[in-house]
Design an enzyme around this catalytic site. Sequence first.
Site, short mmCIF file in Angstrom:
data_model
loop_
_atom_site.label_atom_id
_atom_site.label_comp_id
_atom_site.label_asym_id
_atom_site.label_seq_id
_atom_site.Cartn_x
_atom_site.Cartn_y
_atom_site.Cartn_z
CE1 TYR A 103 15.73 10.24 87.85
CE2 TYR A 103 15.74 11.95 86.85
CZ TYR A 103 15.23 10.63 87.17
OH TYR A 103 13.97 10.87 86.26
CD1 TRP A 105 15.11 9.47 82.59
CD2 TRP A 105 14.86 8.82 80.30
NE1 TRP A 105 13.93 9.37 82.23
CE2 TRP A 105 13.60 8.73 81.62
CE3 TRP A 105 14.23 8.96 79.13
CZ2 TRP A 105 12.66 8.07 80.32
CZ3 TRP A 105 13.54 8.06 78.58
CH2 TRP A 105 12.34 7.54 80.02
P1 PGD Z 1 17.60 14.77 79.94
O1 PGD Z 1 17.93 15.62 79.06
O2 PGD Z 1 17.33 13.17 79.25
O3 PGD Z 1 16.64 14.61 81.43
O4 PGD Z 1 16.19 15.21 83.88
P2 PGD Z 1 16.88 13.70 82.77
O5 PGD Z 1 18.46 14.77 83.61
O6 PGD Z 1 16.95 12.63 82.56
O7 PGD Z 1 19.68 14.56 80.84
C1 PGD Z 1 19.33 12.96 80.29
C2 PGD Z 1 21.47 13.59 80.00
O8 PGD Z 1 21.57 12.46 80.28
C3 PGD Z 1 21.76 14.46 78.87
O9 PGD Z 1 22.88 15.62 79.31
C4 PGD Z 1 22.64 14.14 77.79
O10 PGD Z 1 23.78 15.03 77.22
C5 PGD Z 1 23.23 13.11 78.92
N1 PGD Z 1 24.19 11.66 78.13
C6 PGD Z 1 23.56 10.93 77.73
N2 PGD Z 1 24.33 10.39 77.37
C7 PGD Z 1 25.21 9.72 77.72
C8 PGD Z 1 26.17 8.85 77.82
O11 PGD Z 1 26.37 8.06 77.55
N3 PGD Z 1 27.15 8.92 79.14
C9 PGD Z 1 26.67 10.22 79.87
N4 PGD Z 1 27.70 10.19 81.01
N5 PGD Z 1 25.71 11.24 79.69
C10 PGD Z 1 24.90 10.70 78.39
C11 PGD Z 1 14.46 13.84 83.27
C12 PGD Z 1 13.65 13.72 83.88
O12 PGD Z 1 12.97 15.60 84.35
C13 PGD Z 1 12.38 13.37 84.40
S1 PGD Z 1 12.76 12.17 84.12
C14 PGD Z 1 11.34 14.01 84.67
S2 PGD Z 1 9.28 13.13 84.37
C15 PGD Z 1 10.64 15.80 85.25
N6 PGD Z 1 9.27 16.16 84.70
C16 PGD Z 1 9.71 17.36 85.12
C17 PGD Z 1 8.55 17.85 84.60
O13 PGD Z 1 7.16 17.36 84.25
N7 PGD Z 1 7.98 19.68 84.28
C18 PGD Z 1 9.13 20.11 85.10
N8 PGD Z 1 9.13 21.05 85.93
N9 PGD Z 1 10.30 19.38 85.21
C19 PGD Z 1 10.80 18.64 85.29
N10 PGD Z 1 12.05 17.36 85.82
C20 PGD Z 1 12.36 16.15 85.31
#
Ligand code: PGD
Length: 758
Positions: A103, A105
């Site tokens: 999972y 983004w």
């Molecule tokens: P990001 O920080 O976006 O968090 O959680 P998510 O895991 O999506 O992580 C994306 C990762 O992808 C980053 O490490 C980035 O470096 C990496 N990345 C970027 N580009 C690339 C690429 O081209 N290739 C590869 N291999 N990696 C790449 C999000 C999630 O967290 C979401 S959607 C929600 S809504 C939730 N919200 C909450 C909340 O409200 N409260 C708490 N306590 N926790 C939550 N967690 C959830």
Amino acid sequence: MAHWGMFEAETVGGEVTAVHPFSGDADPSPILANAVGSVRHRSRIAGPAVRRGWLENGPGPSDARGADEFVAVGWDELTGLLATELRRVVDRHGNRAIYGGSYGWSSPGRFHHAQSQVHRFLKMLGGYTRSEHSYSLGATGVIMPRVVGTHWKMFARSTNWDVIARETDLMVCFGGVPLKNTAVNDGGTSNHPTRGALDALRTRGGRIVSISPLADDLHGEAERLAPRPGTDVAIMLACGYVLASEGLADRAFLDRYTAGYDKFEDYLLGRADGVPKTPAWAAQLSGLPAETIADLARRMAKGRTLITVTWSLQRVRHGEQAPWAGITLAAMLGQIGLPGGGFGHGYGSMNEPGLAPVPYPLPTLFQGQNPVSDSIPVAAISDLLLNPGQQYDFDGEHRTFPDIRLVYWAGGNPFHHHQDIGRLRRALGRPDTIVVHDPYWTPMAKHADIVVPSTTSLERDDLSCTRNDPLLVAMHAAAPRFADARHDYDTFAALATRLGFGELFTEGRTARQWLEHMYGQWRGFVEADGADVPEFEEFWRRGHLRMRTEEGLTLFEDFRADPEANALRTPSGRIEIFSSDIDGFGYDDCAGHPTWYEPEEWLGGERAREFPLHLIANQPKTRLHSQLDHGATSQASKVQGREPIRLHPDDAAERGLAAGQVVRVFNDRGACLAGVVLDDGLLPGVVQLSTGAWYDPLDPSDPNSLCVHGNPNVLTADVGTSSLARGCTGQHVLVQVERFDGELPPIRAYDPPVVRQR
Ligand code: PGD
């Protein structure tokens, strides 16, 4: 293009030195500035690496993950190790022993999208155990299809902002409309119209009521009601009670368009359980005056009223109830399907709701079928790894957790998104092997056995667009590939070749040829819609193309116009205020109609005696999730390098705290440091600490170590919304806060781990 907007980058020596937002964007996001310095930041993964313990002892469970050092390896060796390990797991344990839920983004781009790439690869390998739904919408994704037959259409075809600005008299916003979240859109966006739409509504004389414990969940003028967090459903029920008992409910609408209202009314009026859900009842739960609630309900019935519920309200225990109760209240008002009236879910949760959709498919990388049928609700990752073979309930099914031997992650950061990090770390100790692709040494990468360095979207050519934005954008690479990083596509292509299905995976195309191929397929849809499309080279040179969008939408307009021809995809074809299916599951935590359940983590319960502050762990204002936490906008918000925690001045005074100090935030699950910011826009008793500060354990070998940086997920409970959806509940948690008097530990979150050369 980034998830947070369209921009042009200036670069010097392979690094971004400035970004300029797209001139057509009405309200560009300050998050864009985080891209400056991000390509060559010290936290980048410079080359392939393998955890020493794994390299020396081979695959197997290990609690050393996250504390071990790494050994640098070449690409050829990495590909060989990965291919051998994947083959071993498939041959010995079967494909369902691979968890590829992965999972996250990741980054925008229709081709170089990490999730699409990893899922396509694993499907061709023979399949994997997948995840269902999202951390964003875990509860909604399950409850709304049962209530209105869809969940994604509620956002993709939501009532447009211009319709709201023109038609709505009263916008009642449970959770407000937090502008900070509209900065981002999964896949990117070319415009941010929310601020302007709310201003236009007010200028026209429309009224906005924001119901949230945080005043800044709505910008500008609004009536603000600040209830005790977690009590919105009680307020909605009490508004419904007033409508029902004062003859204000629209019986004709309920009869024609909904199913099961009478059963719900028995509960609402207390005929079923002896507890009428009166304003006085809700007042004692929410802390709002009963008269305010009753008055709100009467005002709703007087004009064109839009009830909105943010996604955050379903990211809590019993999160299924807020959207279900919200749409039920809107149904009682009888305005669903009328311009500017009815229901909306997610205004202010992401940029998409309120934007007009593109009427045809977007360029898409075909992923194929997954031969393995096993899946888990996405937020059950720790349960999965800790309890192989255990049975569990989910959405009316009895399922069994498979025995996972290999975890494959690309483009996500569970140390950001998952709850109870101490438990997550113990769970990540169980599999034989963890593989992570990421551009950065995130905490997840530091917990991997095999680390695969990815490029960022700034280093790649790609196509970008989303279903509710008019632009198809040619994303031109802004910088050359960093160090020894590779595109995820190239990594998987090499791996597939080593495993004998290279041709199947690549179809003989380079990355650039894939872009042209996807563009060519998409072109057919646009031409069928009657528009001319330039050749790929011409599009690439121009930089973007404008697509047609369906303007002026009202959610469920077609259903209202003809409920037989446009029946909803529910058992009754109508809005299910009572669901016989859900009722039949017999869950004690999700009944057949919207219901008030007392949460475990709230200020009205026993637990608040020990942990008397209600922490709202919401989305950050200064970055997207944990992405580019080291960027300028995110760093400017930190206090002594720690994530800011906002407290009401009275709560701070009670604890002898002042702005700028560092505090220890704790409960019985864990503790983190954070920096104090005072804000009298918070309801007393409520504190706010956003997600996304990179997890930074004082003692990396201790799963329950203090996080010195301020990641709230060391505190949150790893418990699903209910037996129905098992969605993420990370938004709310009870804590205590005290001054941190010790010597302040340094922030090491962005430092790479030790990587030894051979
Ligand atoms: P990001 O920080 O976006 O968090 O959680 P998510 O895991 O999506 O992580 C994306 C990762 O992808 C980053 O490490 C980035 O470096 C990496 N990345 C970027 N580009 C690339 C690429 O081209 N290739 C590869 N291999 N990696 C790449 C999000 C999630 O967290 C979401 S959607 C929600 S809504 C939730 N919200 C909450 C909340 O409200 N409260 C708490 N306590 N926790 C939550 N967690 C959830």
